[in-house]
Design a protein around this motif. Structure first.
Motif, PDB file in Angstrom:
ATOM      1  N   SER A 318      11.246 -16.584 -41.440  1.00 11.35           N
ATOM      2  CA  SER A 318      12.591 -15.681 -41.530  1.00 11.35           C
ATOM      3  C   SER A 318      12.649 -14.796 -40.508  1.00 11.35           C
ATOM      4  CB  SER A 318      12.907 -14.995 -42.954  1.00 11.35           C
ATOM      5  OG  SER A 318      13.123 -16.334 -43.968  1.00 11.35           O
ATOM      6  N   PRO A 319      13.822 -14.711 -39.664  1.00 12.17           N
ATOM      7  CA  PRO A 319      13.556 -13.517 -38.978  1.00 12.17           C
ATOM      8  C   PRO A 319      13.629 -12.100 -39.544  1.00 12.17           C
ATOM      9  CG  PRO A 319      16.074 -14.484 -39.042  1.00 12.17           C
ATOM     10  CD  PRO A 319      14.943 -15.338 -39.863  1.00 12.17           C
ATOM     11  N   SER A 320      13.308 -11.104 -38.782  1.00 10.93           N
ATOM     12  CA  SER A 320      13.181  -9.767 -39.239  1.00 10.93           C
ATOM     13  C   SER A 320      14.811  -9.333 -39.332  1.00 10.93           C
ATOM     14  CB  SER A 320      12.348  -8.908 -38.518  1.00 10.93           C
ATOM     15  OG  SER A 320      13.140  -8.601 -37.092  1.00 10.93           O
ATOM     16  N   GLN A 321      15.077  -8.661 -40.320  1.00 13.50           N
ATOM     17  CA  GLN A 321      16.461  -7.753 -40.241  1.00 13.50           C
ATOM     18  C   GLN A 321      16.382  -6.840 -38.983  1.00 13.50           C
ATOM     19  OE1 GLN A 321      18.687  -8.174 -42.206  1.00 13.50           O
ATOM     20  NE2 GLN A 321      20.091  -7.071 -40.788  1.00 13.50           N
ATOM     21  N   GLN A 322      15.502  -6.378 -38.321  1.00 14.79           N
ATOM     22  CA  GLN A 322      15.700  -5.756 -36.951  1.00 14.79           C
ATOM     23  C   GLN A 322      15.917  -6.531 -35.981  1.00 14.79           C
ATOM     24  OE1 GLN A 322      12.790  -5.499 -39.266  1.00 14.79           O
ATOM     25  NE2 GLN A 322      11.472  -3.953 -38.573  1.00 14.79           N
ATOM     26  N   ALA A 323      15.459  -7.677 -35.813  1.00 17.59           N
ATOM     27  CA  ALA A 323      15.839  -8.680 -34.836  1.00 17.59           C
ATOM     28  C   ALA A 323      17.389  -8.979 -34.933  1.00 17.59           C
ATOM     29  CB  ALA A 323      14.951  -9.768 -35.059  1.00 17.59           C
ATOM     30  N   ILE A 324      17.763  -9.336 -36.384  1.00 18.72           N
ATOM     31  CA  ILE A 324      19.140  -9.618 -36.676  1.00 18.72           C
ATOM     32  C   ILE A 324      20.160  -8.502 -36.222  1.00 18.72           C
ATOM     33  CG2 ILE A 324      20.793 -10.460 -38.615  1.00 18.72           C
ATOM     34  CD1 ILE A 324      18.908 -12.458 -37.868  1.00 18.72           C
ATOM     35  N   GLN A 325      19.765  -7.303 -36.467  1.00 13.65           N
ATOM     36  CA  GLN A 325      20.661  -6.067 -36.080  1.00 13.65           C
ATOM     37  C   GLN A 325      20.929  -6.173 -34.578  1.00 13.65           C
ATOM     38  OE1 GLN A 325      22.099  -4.500 -38.458  1.00 13.65           O
ATOM     39  NE2 GLN A 325      23.254  -3.286 -36.941  1.00 13.65           N
ATOM     40  N   SER A 326      19.701  -6.151 -34.027  1.00 15.71           N
ATOM     41  CA  SER A 326      19.549  -5.927 -32.326  1.00 15.71           C
ATOM     42  C   SER A 326      20.453  -7.250 -31.807  1.00 15.71           C
ATOM     43  CB  SER A 326      18.227  -6.180 -31.988  1.00 15.71           C
ATOM     44  OG  SER A 326      17.534  -4.785 -32.226  1.00 15.71           O
ATOM     45  N   LEU A 327      20.339  -8.545 -32.337  1.00 12.13           N
ATOM     46  CA  LEU A 327      21.202  -9.582 -31.909  1.00 12.13           C
ATOM     47  C   LEU A 327      22.579  -9.358 -32.039  1.00 12.13           C
ATOM     48  CD1 LEU A 327      19.446 -12.823 -33.330  1.00 12.13           C
ATOM     49  CD2 LEU A 327      19.939 -12.392 -30.833  1.00 12.13           C
ATOM     50  N   GLY A 328      22.928  -8.776 -33.181  1.00  8.21           N
ATOM     51  CA  GLY A 328      24.496  -8.450 -33.425  1.00  8.21           C
ATOM     52  C   GLY A 328      24.909  -7.344 -32.747  1.00  8.21           C
ATOM     53  N   GLU A 329      24.238  -6.331 -32.555  1.00  7.77           N
ATOM     54  CA  GLU A 329      24.627  -5.330 -31.539  1.00  7.77           C
ATOM     55  C   GLU A 329      24.828  -5.614 -30.232  1.00  7.77           C
ATOM     56  OE1 GLU A 329      24.564  -1.634 -32.180  1.00  7.77           O
ATOM     57  OE2 GLU A 329      24.862  -1.966 -34.330  1.00  7.77           O
ATOM     58  N   ILE A 330      23.860  -6.271 -29.388  1.00  8.53           N
ATOM     59  CA  ILE A 330      23.955  -6.751 -27.951  1.00  8.53           C
ATOM     60  C   ILE A 330      24.903  -7.717 -27.944  1.00  8.53           C
ATOM     61  CG2 ILE A 330      22.078  -8.520 -28.056  1.00  8.53           C
ATOM     62  CD1 ILE A 330      22.700  -5.724 -25.224  1.00  8.53           C
ATOM     63  N   ILE A 331      25.003  -8.507 -28.635  1.00  7.77           N
ATOM     64  CA  ILE A 331      26.375  -9.608 -28.620  1.00  7.77           C
ATOM     65  C   ILE A 331      27.473  -9.192 -28.765  1.00  7.77           C
ATOM     66  CG2 ILE A 331      27.299 -11.851 -29.566  1.00  7.77           C
ATOM     67  CD1 ILE A 331      24.277 -12.526 -29.978  1.00  7.77           C
ATOM     68  N   GLY A 332      27.745  -8.017 -29.782  1.00  5.89           N
ATOM     69  CA  GLY A 332      28.916  -7.434 -30.067  1.00  5.89           C
ATOM     70  C   GLY A 332      29.291  -6.638 -28.750  1.00  5.89           C
ATOM     71  N   TRP A 333      28.616  -5.948 -28.309  1.00 11.87           N
ATOM     72  CA  TRP A 333      28.584  -5.096 -27.005  1.00 11.87           C
ATOM     73  C   TRP A 333      29.212  -6.139 -25.863  1.00 11.87           C
ATOM     74  CZ3 TRP A 333      26.057  -5.805 -22.414  1.00 11.87           C
ATOM     75  CH2 TRP A 333      26.508  -4.729 -21.274  1.00 11.87           C
ATOM     76  N   ALA A 397      27.961  -8.112 -35.013  1.00  8.77           N
ATOM     77  CA  ALA A 397      28.913  -7.869 -33.644  1.00  8.77           C
ATOM     78  C   ALA A 397      30.093  -7.707 -33.685  1.00  8.77           C
ATOM     79  CB  ALA A 397      28.815  -9.499 -33.087  1.00  8.77           C
ATOM     80  N   ALA A 398      30.900  -8.107 -34.864  1.00 13.40           N
ATOM     81  CA  ALA A 398      32.352  -7.744 -34.831  1.00 13.40           C
ATOM     82  C   ALA A 398      32.390  -6.214 -35.231  1.00 13.40           C
ATOM     83  CB  ALA A 398      32.775  -8.643 -36.238  1.00 13.40           C
ATOM     84  N   VAL A 399      31.406  -5.502 -35.824  1.00 12.39           N
ATOM     85  CA  VAL A 399      31.633  -4.193 -36.266  1.00 12.39           C
ATOM     86  C   VAL A 399      31.559  -3.420 -34.927  1.00 12.39           C
ATOM     87  CG1 VAL A 399      30.226  -2.323 -37.288  1.00 12.39           C
ATOM     88  CG2 VAL A 399      30.752  -4.539 -38.625  1.00 12.39           C
ATOM     89  N   LYS A 400      30.300  -3.995 -33.984  1.00  7.02           N
ATOM     90  CA  LYS A 400      30.261  -3.259 -32.711  1.00  7.02           C
ATOM     91  C   LYS A 400      31.271  -3.556 -31.946  1.00  7.02           C
ATOM     92  CE  LYS A 400      27.258  -1.256 -29.834  1.00  7.02           C
ATOM     93  NZ  LYS A 400      26.728  -0.004 -29.959  1.00  7.02           N
ATOM     94  N   TYR A 401      31.852  -4.826 -31.888  1.00  8.65           N
ATOM     95  CA  TYR A 401      33.238  -5.091 -31.042  1.00  8.65           C
ATOM     96  C   TYR A 401      34.190  -4.190 -31.369  1.00  8.65           C
ATOM     97  CZ  TYR A 401      36.989  -7.798 -29.538  1.00  8.65           C
ATOM     98  OH  TYR A 401      38.271  -8.362 -29.047  1.00  8.65           O
ATOM     99  N   ASN A 402      34.429  -4.008 -32.720  1.00  9.20           N
ATOM    100  CA  ASN A 402      35.674  -3.452 -33.068  1.00  9.20           C
ATOM    101  C   ASN A 402      35.285  -1.792 -32.989  1.00  9.20           C
ATOM    102  OD1 ASN A 402      37.145  -5.500 -33.917  1.00  9.20           O
ATOM    103  ND2 ASN A 402      36.029  -5.423 -36.002  1.00  9.20           N
TER     104      ASN A 402
END
Length: 643
Positions: A318-333, A397-402
């Motif tokens: 399973s991927p770490s939560q840190q990796a999931i968060q960073s994926l969402g952040e950089i993709i949302g940006w 990503a949507a949270v970051k985007y918005n």
């Protein structure tokens, strides 16, 4: 003129803060942030890369020792259900390596697995080696590079490959061991600074911190290709061992870069960004994280997609939560910068045939804007466990985007508002509020000509627009972020450093104007300036304009993927739809004076036309996204009309 021609693009993003212009580098070197006193936007990949060694070695696959292994695990690798014995190739090196791959030429159907000997003499599990996603026209194919942990000895199990055992000279198999090459790589540990440390400042405010190419030790990059706009982000995993330390992660990134750029000859890293299990984000392919730099991560679907890969294999883990968060952040940006909805869908079609693709050339479908490699190809990437978290990645990503889209003070939002979008916004404001205020003012240029600005924008918008050039040359971080990557930004700042703009910026009818600056004056400096950004060999279509516009002095990329070619006395523009516009003389000068594509006029939308009666050429006009330029030769006057 009706046939679309494109440039061999070599334009690289400019450094948004400049420290000096030095003849010691090729033509121009603009580095650090001290030049404008306090500017803190760091163009990460522009800093000189550290000299961090990457060890690489190769061997013919046939040159490995043929070893018969008795291992129940080979049953999972295909073949007969009862098969537990298989001939594998074994390789040993005197120097430790941590990444392994196979390469070949031509179209091959290779099934390959690798395992590594650990320090205690035991063997790791078998790691599946997926075929690498190639860019169009690639001559050398291969597997993805697999992190196997530091070792000196590996065994490789293959299917559809004849090992030429028992002295056979020929084989009926489509592929033999003689057709393959084994690759051994080690990227070392740590970054140029030692510890893994994501930079404090990057392209724009709101962007997650990243480990820059300079920090992780990227080598040189060949000219990037831009495919505007980015409409989707694709999630990958690198596969191989998850048993890496935080200090080893930069070495894995370096090893992947070396394999893609050097071993396979792609010129650079295939991914646009990478994320490790600790949540660190690494800058990938050079050319600008916020630009539409085409990577090499989904064969046939690299155009208009942005690839992010997580270090490790997430089929069983399973991927770490840190990796999931960073994926969402950089993709949302990235979604906010590029303007695509993280929760939406878009259509993508294959632009070439790729073995293992679900779609042939010209075929396509609707895909989520945040998708996975397996959505396009028949493979497991990014692993079942990471694939199961795609909705979580989209929500982050949507949270970051918005957040970025609703923040009025966010430079990244400012930077991605194109002139046409500004024009639409202004029109909507005018229709809803009916508060247009026409302002007209004239300024006398140094050569005695006159320039009149007729501004139809509301006063609030006009006031905001009027600060851009002054703020840019004063080193304002928001203005620098807005100008980053534009031809206008490079030329204006370069001209300022050469003293061409001293006390030249005037506020005329609420719009900034660089009074008196001409293309002819700037031409000697445009070429050297654009060499820093990345000049290119120009397509034949542009040379036909030289008789009227003078010799070509430089080329570069503008806003939204447009191309600009500067001549001794004129400018050519090709928009991202392939339409070409040329301008010369006073109209070219006026467009330069108001900031090129960075200014309120934006890009041209028509050729120069006569507005007089019966062929009277006493008044000529050119339309732009945000207005028009009218020149009257008999009076030697220019009227810049902004919406």
């Amino acid at each position: 003129m009706h046939q679309r021609r494109s440039l061999n693009r070599a334009s690289r993003r400019m450094h948004p803060a400049w420290a000096a212009i030095s003849a010691a580098t090729v033509a121009v070197a603009m580095v650090a942030t001290a030049a404008f006193g306090g500017g803190n936007i760091l163009q990460v990949q522009s800093v000189a890369p550290a000299n961090i060694e990457v060890y690489s070695d190769t061997d013919t696959f046939a040159g490995g020792d043929s070893i018969v292994v008795d291992d129940a695990a080979v049953r999972t690798q295909g073949g007969e259900d009862t098969e537990v014995r298989r001939v594998v190739k074994e390789f040993q090196r005197e120097r430790e390596f941590s990444i392994f791959a196979l390469t070949w030429t031509g179209d091959r159907d290779i099934v390959a697995y690798v395992r590594a000997e650990r320090a205690d003499g035991t063997w790791s599990e078998w790691y599946e080696m997926e075929p690498a996603s190639l860019p169009a026209g690639a001559l050398k194919a291969g597997t993805d590079p697999i992190f196997i942990e530091p070792t000196k000895r590996v065994q490789v199990s293959t299917g559809n490959v004849d090992m030429l055992e028992d002295g056979r000279a020929d084989s009926e198999a489509p592929t033999t061991a003689n057709d393959l090459e084994a690759v051994f790589i080690d990227g070392g540990t740590g970054t140029a600074e030692g510890d893994v440390n994501m930079v404090a400042d990057s392209y724009t405010a709101g962007m997650p911190k990243v480990v820059s190419r300079a920090s992780w030790g990227a080598g040189s990059s060949s000219n990037p290709t831009y495919t505007e706009p980015v409409t989707a982000a694709t999630v990958h995993h690198t596969a191989g061992s998850n048993n890496y330390t935080e200090a080893q992660a930069p070495g894995i990134v370096r090893g992947i870069w070396h394999y893609h750029a050097v071993t396979q000859g792609w010129g650079d890293m295939g991914y646009n960004a990478l994320v490790d299990k600790y949540g660190n984000i690494y800058e990938g392919r050079a050319g600008g994280l916020d630009r539409a730099v085409q990577g090499a991560h989904v064969g046939g679907f690299n155009a208009n997609t942005w690839g992010v890969s997580v270090l490790g294999d997430y089929q069983q883990t399973s991927p770490s939560q840190q990796a999931i968060q960073s994926l969402g952040e950089i993709i949302g940006w990235k979604a906010a910068v590029a303007g695509f909805d993280p929760m939406g869908q878009s259509y993508h079609a294959a632009d070439f045939n790729f073995r293992g693709s679900r779609y042939g050339q010209g075929q396509g479908a609707m895909f989520p804007n945040i998708n996975a490699h397996r959505d396009f190809h028949y493979n497991q990437c990014p692993g079942d466990n990471l694939y199961a978290r795609m909705d979580d990645i989209r929500r982050i990503a949507a949270v970051k985007y918005n957040a970025l889209k609703t923040s009025d003070a966010n430079p990244s939002t400012t930077a991605t508002t194109t002139p046409s979008q500004k024009q639409s916004q202004k029109q909507n404001q005018n229709q809803n509020q009916n508060q247009n205020q026409t302002r007209t003012e004239t300024v006398t240029n140094q050569n005695g000509s006159k320039t009149t600005v007729t501004n139809n924008s509301d006063s609030e918008t006009s006031s905001a627009d009027s600060q851009l050039l002054s703020d840019l040359l004063a080193g304002d971080a928001t203005a620098i972020a807005t100008a980053a990557g534009t031809v206008a930004g490079v030329i204006l700042v370069y001209a300022a450093k050469q003293g061409l703009l001293d006390d030249a910026i005037k506020n005329v009818a609420g719009q900034e104007l660089i009074a008196g600056l001409t293309v002819k004056d700037a031409a000697p400096y445009i070429g050297p300036a654009l060499k820093f950004v990345g000049s290119s060999e120009v397509a034949d279509v542009w040379y036909q304009f030289e008789p009227a516009l003078g010799n070509i002095v430089g080329t570069g990329a503008g806003i939204g993927g447009s191309e600009m070619v500067f001549y001794e006395s004129g400018i050519g523009v090709q928009n991202n739809s392939g339409e070409i516009f040329t301008m010369v003389g006073e109209i070219a000068d006026a467009w330069l004076q108001q900031g090129l594509d960075l200014g309120p006029l934006g890009l041209p939308t028509s050729q120069i036309i006569s507005t007089g009666n019966a062929g009277d050429l006493d008044e000529v006009k050119m339309e732009f996204e945000g207005g028009a330029i009218v020149y009257t030769p008999s009076e030697n006057t220019v009227n810049i009309i902004t919406d």
